[in-house]
Design a protein around this motif. Sequence first.
Motif, PDB file in Angstrom:
ATOM      1  N   THR A 227       0.832  -1.207   0.000  1.00 49.17           N
ATOM      2  CA  THR A 227       0.000   0.000   0.000  1.00 49.17           C
ATOM      3  C   THR A 227       0.864   1.253   0.000  1.00 49.17           C
ATOM      4  O   THR A 227       0.600   2.215  -0.735  1.00 49.17           O
ATOM      5  CB  THR A 227      -0.923   0.004   1.229  1.00 49.17           C
ATOM      6  OG1 THR A 227      -1.744  -1.172   1.215  1.00 49.17           O
ATOM      7  CG2 THR A 227      -1.809   1.233   1.241  1.00 49.17           C
ATOM      8  N   ALA A 228       1.916   1.248   0.835  1.00 54.44           N
ATOM      9  CA  ALA A 228       2.787   2.422   0.920  1.00 54.44           C
ATOM     10  C   ALA A 228       3.557   2.637  -0.378  1.00 54.44           C
ATOM     11  O   ALA A 228       3.711   3.778  -0.839  1.00 54.44           O
ATOM     12  CB  ALA A 228       3.752   2.261   2.094  1.00 54.44           C
ATOM     13  N   LEU A 229       4.051   1.563  -0.982  1.00 61.85           N
ATOM     14  CA  LEU A 229       4.833   1.692  -2.213  1.00 61.85           C
ATOM     15  C   LEU A 229       3.977   2.186  -3.380  1.00 61.85           C
ATOM     16  O   LEU A 229       4.510   2.773  -4.334  1.00 61.85           O
ATOM     17  CB  LEU A 229       5.468   0.344  -2.572  1.00 61.85           C
ATOM     18  CG  LEU A 229       6.602  -0.122  -1.649  1.00 61.85           C
ATOM     19  CD1 LEU A 229       6.992  -1.553  -1.960  1.00 61.85           C
ATOM     20  CD2 LEU A 229       7.817   0.802  -1.785  1.00 61.85           C
ATOM     21  N   GLY A 230       2.676   1.949  -3.305  1.00 65.51           N
ATOM     22  CA  GLY A 230       1.789   2.416  -4.367  1.00 65.51           C
ATOM     23  C   GLY A 230       1.188   3.779  -4.111  1.00 65.51           C
ATOM     24  O   GLY A 230       0.354   4.248  -4.896  1.00 65.51           O
ATOM     25  N   SER A 231       1.580   4.430  -3.024  1.00 61.46           N
ATOM     26  CA  SER A 231       0.998   5.726  -2.674  1.00 61.46           C
ATOM     27  C   SER A 231       1.644   6.854  -3.486  1.00 61.46           C
ATOM     28  O   SER A 231       2.717   6.699  -4.074  1.00 61.46           O
ATOM     29  CB  SER A 231       1.165   5.982  -1.179  1.00 61.46           C
ATOM     30  OG  SER A 231       2.530   5.991  -0.839  1.00 61.46           O
ATOM     31  N   ASP A 232       0.976   8.009  -3.480  1.00 60.04           N
ATOM     32  CA  ASP A 232       1.431   9.144  -4.285  1.00 60.04           C
ATOM     33  C   ASP A 232       2.767   9.691  -3.784  1.00 60.04           C
ATOM     34  O   ASP A 232       3.634  10.063  -4.589  1.00 60.04           O
ATOM     35  CB  ASP A 232       0.375  10.259  -4.253  1.00 60.04           C
ATOM     36  CG  ASP A 232      -0.892   9.851  -4.990  1.00 60.04           C
ATOM     37  OD1 ASP A 232      -0.804   8.962  -5.860  1.00 60.04           O
ATOM     38  OD2 ASP A 232      -1.959  10.430  -4.699  1.00 60.04           O
ATOM     39  N   PHE A 233       2.939   9.764  -2.450  1.00 60.38           N
ATOM     40  CA  PHE A 233       4.166  10.387  -1.944  1.00 60.38           C
ATOM     41  C   PHE A 233       5.396   9.533  -2.244  1.00 60.38           C
ATOM     42  O   PHE A 233       6.497  10.064  -2.420  1.00 60.38           O
ATOM     43  CB  PHE A 233       4.054  10.676  -0.443  1.00 60.38           C
ATOM     44  CG  PHE A 233       3.983   9.463   0.439  1.00 60.38           C
ATOM     45  CD1 PHE A 233       5.143   8.882   0.939  1.00 60.38           C
ATOM     46  CD2 PHE A 233       2.769   8.906   0.779  1.00 60.38           C
ATOM     47  CE1 PHE A 233       5.086   7.771   1.758  1.00 60.38           C
ATOM     48  CE2 PHE A 233       2.704   7.799   1.600  1.00 60.38           C
ATOM     49  CZ  PHE A 233       3.854   7.215   2.092  1.00 60.38           C
ATOM     50  N   VAL A 234       5.232   8.209  -2.335  1.00 60.71           N
ATOM     51  CA  VAL A 234       6.361   7.356  -2.694  1.00 60.71           C
ATOM     52  C   VAL A 234       6.682   7.504  -4.184  1.00 60.71           C
ATOM     53  O   VAL A 234       7.860   7.574  -4.576  1.00 60.71           O
ATOM     54  CB  VAL A 234       6.065   5.894  -2.330  1.00 60.71           C
ATOM     55  CG1 VAL A 234       7.130   4.960  -2.920  1.00 60.71           C
ATOM     56  CG2 VAL A 234       6.013   5.721  -0.822  1.00 60.71           C
TER      57      VAL A 234
END
Length: 336
Positions: A227-234
């Motif tokens: 989920t984190a790796l697919g987020s905008d900020f990443v």
Amino acid sequence: MIVLRRLAEAVPSLVGVVIVTFLLSHALPGDPAAYFAGPAANAESVAEVRRTLGLDRSLPVQFGYYLLDLAKGDLGHSLTTGQPVTSDLLQRLPASMELTLAALIVAIAVALPLGIVAALRPNSLADHFCRLTVTIGAAFPTFFVGLLLVYLLYFKLGLVPQPLGRLDEIYFTPPPTVTGFYLIDTLLNGDVDAFRAALSQLILPAVSLALFAMAPLARMTRAAMLTALGSDFVRTARANGLPARKVIFTYALRSAMLSIVNVMGMVFSFLLGSNVLIEQVFGWPGIGAYAVSAVIASDYAAVQGFVLMMAILYVLLNLAVDLAATAIDPRVRFES
């Protein structure tokens, strides 16, 4: 402020635990008066013991006396040990906590890297290995894994010492109590040989608990990292040309840690409960083994004290998880 609010919210739960535990402990099969009087006692002797223990009173009267003692911090005396339940539990609690923390550390050390690698390479060989490992680890009960490890590593291969508890007291003397944790107290005492002996005794029970705990930790790490790796900020961090290591560990992992810490709290609670079985298998002198002996003997005071202590530990654990969550993400403080 959050600490006081969480503690206040826990009071009704603790009151419910006290009431339910009292009723359930008195519903246990067996007669503590008959157990205490001995197998050769006649009916008159058992009745006399029952009067001495106050078990001839009605249940509401017994509950009233129990609440009065509880208000004074007195959990009663154990029939099996003859000692105050409070001192019994405090003496055995460090053994259970040391085992539980060791198992959690082993589980985190394996599950966290495994989940991160699986999230970085979804549907790869590493991802399939992660899924297979956690599935196998969660497929067997902890006591079965413990017995299997004892059979293979001790009985067949002789790689580990005989499971005799925290320390083989034939060859080593328990260290002076400072923290109650043998690994710490032996180092504080400067006894390296006793430290190695205590560590060797701890390995098997800790690994037995950790194998089951790895499954939820690895799964949550993988899901939270995906989920984190697919987020905008990443994606923005990657587009700005930041090093991959910094993107993964500074941005993605920190964002995923909130979910991982919450699961760690649940896993720690599970490990405390699973100690009951593991301590029996490895002769570990913790509160789990103490509770089993109390249930067998219908030792009301010991059973009630054990459940109440576990409830307090769960409250403190949830509080620690809440504080950790606010440290990771300050927005949680305002959303709670």
